[in-house]
Design a protein around this motif. Structure first.
Motif, short mmCIF file in Angstrom:
data_model
loop_
_atom_site.label_atom_id
_atom_site.label_comp_id
_atom_site.label_asym_id
_atom_site.label_seq_id
_atom_site.Cartn_x
_atom_site.Cartn_y
_atom_site.Cartn_z
N LEU A 205 1.03 -1.18 0.04
CA LEU A 205 0.02 0.06 -0.16
C LEU A 205 1.00 1.33 0.02
N PRO A 206 1.00 1.94 -1.07
CA PRO A 206 2.01 3.15 -1.21
C PRO A 206 1.40 4.24 -0.04
N LEU A 207 2.41 4.86 0.35
CA LEU A 207 2.13 5.67 1.71
C LEU A 207 2.06 7.05 1.01
N ALA A 208 0.60 7.61 1.19
CA ALA A 208 0.66 9.06 0.75
C ALA A 208 0.59 9.86 2.05
N LEU A 209 1.14 10.94 1.97
CA LEU A 209 1.53 11.99 2.98
C LEU A 209 1.22 13.59 2.37
N ASP A 210 0.43 14.11 3.30
CA ASP A 210 0.37 15.52 3.08
C ASP A 210 1.32 16.32 3.78
N ILE A 211 2.11 17.16 3.17
CA ILE A 211 3.10 17.91 3.85
C ILE A 211 3.20 19.30 3.33
N SER A 212 3.94 20.23 3.83
CA SER A 212 4.02 21.39 3.50
C SER A 212 4.60 21.72 2.12
N SER A 213 4.52 22.81 1.43
CA SER A 213 5.11 22.90 0.27
C SER A 213 6.58 23.03 0.27
N GLU A 214 7.24 23.48 1.54
CA GLU A 214 8.55 23.80 1.89
C GLU A 214 9.08 22.10 1.98
N GLN A 215 8.36 21.58 2.65
CA GLN A 215 8.68 20.05 2.78
C GLN A 215 9.07 19.52 1.38
N THR A 216 8.01 19.43 0.79
CA THR A 216 7.84 19.04 -0.63
C THR A 216 9.13 19.50 -1.48
N GLU A 217 9.54 20.79 -1.43
CA GLU A 217 10.63 21.01 -2.15
C GLU A 217 11.88 20.38 -1.66
N ALA A 218 11.88 20.29 -0.48
CA ALA A 218 13.17 19.70 0.44
C ALA A 218 13.31 18.31 -0.21
N ILE A 219 12.12 17.44 -0.19
CA ILE A 219 12.29 16.17 -0.69
C ILE A 219 12.71 16.03 -2.17
N GLU A 220 12.22 17.14 -2.95
CA GLU A 220 12.61 17.01 -4.44
C GLU A 220 14.01 17.42 -4.39
N ASN A 221 14.55 18.20 -3.60
CA ASN A 221 16.00 18.71 -3.87
C ASN A 221 16.81 17.19 -3.50
N TYR A 222 16.33 16.63 -2.61
CA TYR A 222 17.41 15.61 -1.96
C TYR A 222 16.94 14.15 -2.50
N ASN A 223 16.07 14.15 -3.30
CA ASN A 223 15.42 12.61 -3.93
C ASN A 223 16.51 12.02 -4.44
N ASN A 224 17.33 12.45 -5.04
CA ASN A 224 18.57 11.71 -5.76
C ASN A 224 19.12 10.64 -4.43
N ILE A 225 19.50 11.53 -3.46
CA ILE A 225 20.13 10.91 -2.27
C ILE A 225 19.42 9.82 -1.62
#
Ligand code: ADP
Ligand code: MG
Length: 571
Positions: free
Chosen positions: A441-461
């Protein structure tokens, strides 16, 4: 408009703006001049935070009578003849800027005498020599600066309170006293002596004078010579720590410096021994071949630039780690919080702790052969128990494992211990075993746009570690896969990671994530363990590298030995 050359007076005032920000910068320049003059005694006296008066007196070489006029000229120096010398390390000063700059914004009274001549007195005001005469005085130089910024009232308004300017001067004198233990520094504030360092060349004695005896016993000597760099000084054992960097002193080629690069090296060296926002105390002198540094980047010369930053970081953190490793670990110090005098826990002659400090236990690679050797080693001089030299006494509060061996009682924090084991386990896994496990079951999470951006930036790691995270719009993510050893704890781990990214401290994101994964995996406090589980955990822990601390830097165990017990029961 006609183009005109600036007058010397204006040029000097402009330079003064660069060289002299505040009274402490004057003290710095004058101390450096005294050091360059070969003084073995430097006395700094200030009134009203240095705003009313600064006196620096030394027993150095002195200035010859007919050189005095030149000394106050801009770019007059006795120290630098060729451009190449700029990079050599022989002297502190080399710009010939200090005296004329100070003179342009204050009133100066100067007494000086060389070995051979009779001595002179000189009065300078607003950069002009008002009086110069032969005058009998002690060998050396005494320079008195009065009425700082009297002719630049705007600059004066930028000064802070006399107390704060005075503190700054105090710090400045301290720094030089630590950089030059062979010089005795005396500091007087409002006619009261604040300190007098011995000047016997022994750094530890200087530290003792400036910071007292408490710290001294926690300092380890460092002395390492390499081909390009060498490092000398004192570093604190991990159990002595501060909540800021103020007591971390670096000297590069004897200059007090600030350096983010060197700070990073120290952070590296103490990683795993201190938790975040805990800082070590150190007084470290780095000697570098002149080609590898550039001290000339800042007029105040308190910054240093290294040609090859990585090499410096590797050298410094390597050396510091090595000296930390070889120093003996004193479990007793964790009792500091019990408000007892620390001295009591200094073991006069540290017992050779073969159980805990044997190099085999520190080994990194866990080949089967090494493991076997370790097992063998643990079997040496066992006490009672069938296959090891410790026995499990029981569990306390469902959180602490109690064991005993010939060194007494050990209280082991089960969560910290297990965290260390899990973390080392994760570290040892090779890339291939960072298997990604798809969540049913994929885990869906609602987070702030700031956090989304951070995940995007570090997604490669994150991907590298085995996470698969899709970003859905500005405020939500879907976690589809996680590293297999995280499965089951994915929600907690992801939440930790998001928190981490938010804080923006990305120095070692990967490591922090691994620590967080280990933490979630580890058995929590409050979990009942069987004897077998406790035994297995302790045994595993003792075979791990860095077993004395959890990956956050907290201790995994505390020892109460026979003499601790005697003391507690006042026997
Ligand atoms: P710099 O230190 O860059 O040479 P300064 O303006 O600070 O320039 O000093 C100018 C010169 O005055 C120095 O080169 C030195 O010859 C002389 N001088 C200054 N202070 C002292 C001192 N305390 N003892 C001996 N000589 C000094
Ligand atoms: Mg100088």
């Amino acid at each position: 408009m006609a183009i005109k050359l600036l007058s010397d007076e204006v040029i000097n005032k402009i330079a003064a703006g660069e060289v002299i920000e505040r009274p402490a910068s004057i003290v710095k320049e004058l101390i450096e001049n005294s050091i360059d003059a070969g003084a073995s005694l430097i006395n700094v006296r200030i009134l009203n935070g240095g705003i009313d008066e600064i006196q620096v007196e030394d027993n150095g070489a002195g200035i010859e009578h007919d050189q005095l006029t030149t000394a106050f000229l801009r770019h007059a120096t006795s120290k630098l003849a060729r451009e190449e010398d700029l990079y050599a390390i022989g002297t502190m000063g080399f710009r010939g800027e200090a005296l004329p700059s100070i003179a342009s914004v204050s009133r100066i009274e100067l007494y000086t005498k060389t070995y051979a001549a009779a001595g002179s007195k000189c009065l300078v005001e607003g950069g002009m020599i008002k009086k110069l005469e032969r005058y009998p005085t002690a060998e050396g130089t005494k320079i008195i600066i009065r009425d700082l910024f009297y002719n630049t009232p705007v600059r004066k308004t930028f000064l802070k309170s006399p107390v704060s300017e005075g503190n700054n001067i105090y710090d400045t004198v301290c720094k030089y006293a630590l950089a030059y233990p062979e010089i005795s520094f005396v500091f007087d504030n409002q006619k009261k002596t604040q300190f007098k360092t011995p000047g016997n060349g022994i750094l530890r004695d200087t530290v003792f004078t400036l910071f007292g005896s408490d710290m001294n016993q926690f300092l380890i000597e460092v002395d390492e010579k390499g081909s390009q760099f060498s490092l000398q000084g004192l570093i604190s054992k991990p159990e002595y720590k501060r909540n800021n960097r103020k007591l971390g002193f670096f000297f590069v080629n004897k200059r007090p410096v600030k350096s983010p690069i060197l700070n990073r090296a120290m952070d590296n060296a103490y990683r795993g021994l201190l938790v975040s926002r805990e800082f070590p105390v150190f007084f470290l002198s780095l000697t570098a071949v002149p080609e590898s540094i550039d001290v000339n980047i800042h007029p105040q010369k308190s910054e240093v630039r290294f040609r090859d930053e990585q090499t410096v970081i590797r050298f410094v953190s390597g050396v510091v780690k090595k000296y930390l490793d070889t120093s003996e670990f004193r479990v007793g110090n964790h009792f500091q919080t019990m408000n007892r005098p620390m001295e009591r826990y200094v073991r006069q002659d540290p017992p050779a702790d073969i159980f805990f400090d044997h190099p085999l236990l520190m080994a990194n690679k866990e080949s089967a052969a090494v493991m076997e050797k370790k097992e063998e080693f643990l079997n040496i001089d066992r006490i009672g128990e069938s296959s090891s030299n410790f026995s499990v006494i029981g569990q306390l509060l469902n959180s602490y494992i109690l064991i005993e061996n010939e060194k007494g009682l050990y209280i082991i924090d089960q969560h910290a211990a297990h965290e260390r084991i899990c973390y080392n386990h994760i570290l040892k896994m090779d890339k291939a075993s960072y298997v990604s496990e798809r969540l049913i079951l994929p885990l869906a999470l609602d987070i702030s746009s700031e956090q989304t951006e951070a995940i995007e930036n570090y997604n490669n790691i994150l991907q590298e570690l085995g996470f698969e995270i899709d970003i859905i719009g500005h405020n939500s993510i879907v976690v589809r896969a996680v590293p297999s050893f995280v499965a089951g704890n994915e929600l907690a781990v992801i939440q930790n990671i998001i928190e981490m990214l938010k804080e923006g401290e990305t120095v070692s994101l990967k490591e922090e994530i691994l620590i967080s994964m280990a933490c979630e995996k580890a058995v929590t406090a409050g979990t009942k363990l069987s004897y077998q589980e406790m035994y297995k955990m302790v045994r595993e822990l003792l075979l791990e590298e860095n077993y004395k601390n959890c990956p956050h830097g907290r201790p995994t165990m505390v020892n109460i030995n026979h003499s601790d017990l005697q003391r507690m029961f006042k026997r």
